[in-house]
Design a protein around this motif. Sequence first.
Motif, PDB file in Angstrom:
ATOM      1  N   MET A 178     -37.128  92.314  24.520  1.00 30.19           N
ATOM      2  CA  MET A 178     -38.034  92.120  24.320  1.00 30.19           C
ATOM      3  C   MET A 178     -38.907  93.700  23.925  1.00 30.19           C
ATOM      4  O   MET A 178     -38.843  94.795  23.290  1.00 30.19           O
ATOM      5  CB  MET A 178     -39.743  91.707  24.292  1.00 30.19           C
ATOM      6  CG  MET A 178     -39.198  89.725  23.764  1.00 30.19           C
ATOM      7  SD  MET A 178     -40.707  88.817  24.184  1.00 30.19           S
ATOM      8  CE  MET A 178     -41.855  89.892  22.664  1.00 30.19           C
ATOM      9  N   LEU A 188     -37.061  92.501  18.453  1.00 29.56           N
ATOM     10  CA  LEU A 188     -38.374  91.604  19.044  1.00 29.56           C
ATOM     11  C   LEU A 188     -38.978  92.470  19.266  1.00 29.56           C
ATOM     12  O   LEU A 188     -39.692  91.908  19.430  1.00 29.56           O
ATOM     13  CB  LEU A 188     -37.300  91.464  20.394  1.00 29.56           C
ATOM     14  CG  LEU A 188     -35.664  90.045  20.321  1.00 29.56           C
ATOM     15  CD1 LEU A 188     -35.240  89.949  21.738  1.00 29.56           C
ATOM     16  CD2 LEU A 188     -36.196  88.937  19.708  1.00 29.56           C
ATOM     17  N   SER A 236     -44.852  90.541  25.086  1.00 30.43           N
ATOM     18  CA  SER A 236     -43.439  90.420  26.867  1.00 30.43           C
ATOM     19  C   SER A 236     -44.201  91.160  27.635  1.00 30.43           C
ATOM     20  O   SER A 236     -43.519  90.368  28.692  1.00 30.43           O
ATOM     21  CB  SER A 236     -43.099  92.005  25.615  1.00 30.43           C
ATOM     22  OG  SER A 236     -43.477  93.463  25.947  1.00 30.43           O
TER      23      SER A 236
END
Length: 201
Positions: free
Chosen positions: A19, A25, A172
């Motif tokens: 990520m 992402l 994340s």
Amino acid sequence: MPYLLLGVGFFLFIFSILMLAIPSLNLFDWVMIEWLGQHRTLSLNRIFIALSTIGGMPFVLFLTTIWCLHQAWYKKYTNVIFISLGLIGSIATVWLLKYVISRPRPPEMYHLVQSYGASFPSAHSIYAAALGCLAIYLSQKHPQHTLICICAFVWLFIMGISRVYLGVHFPSDVLAGWSIGFIWITLLYLLYVKFSRAKTN
């Protein structure tokens, strides 16, 4: 359970790193920060701000100290060492990674609480995951073990969500915090089991 949590931990850690590295992402991090920022309510603000205090290092250290004293009272000294190493290792790991990676936090316009250090990984998330895993592993012979597991996972999930809601972490960061907690406590538990078996033989 230990190997399942270990596998989940490694998966989440790898995914959280991806990520950071993959723009598509990484965009999800920003989308979630903005979306939660637009759906705040006064009641949720109060709840999650309270959780921020409860999940911080001072209260976690206090709670862990009480837990260790309880275990020492019943002469479960191996448990005291397990809990202490679990928390100390979690604290050391998260702050080392914060220093090495030095990821900036989300913009201050999203912050609802004061924050310290870099963003990745989330310290609150690793503390919650570490305490949750410690509770799960040390309660395996408890008659309410299933309920303790549910409470542990609900606690670490809510704590992780609160960090993103409060605007001080990206998703994340939270995934990385959970993953480190799972990995560290599980590896420590496997050593703990090995030591306990060697002691009884």
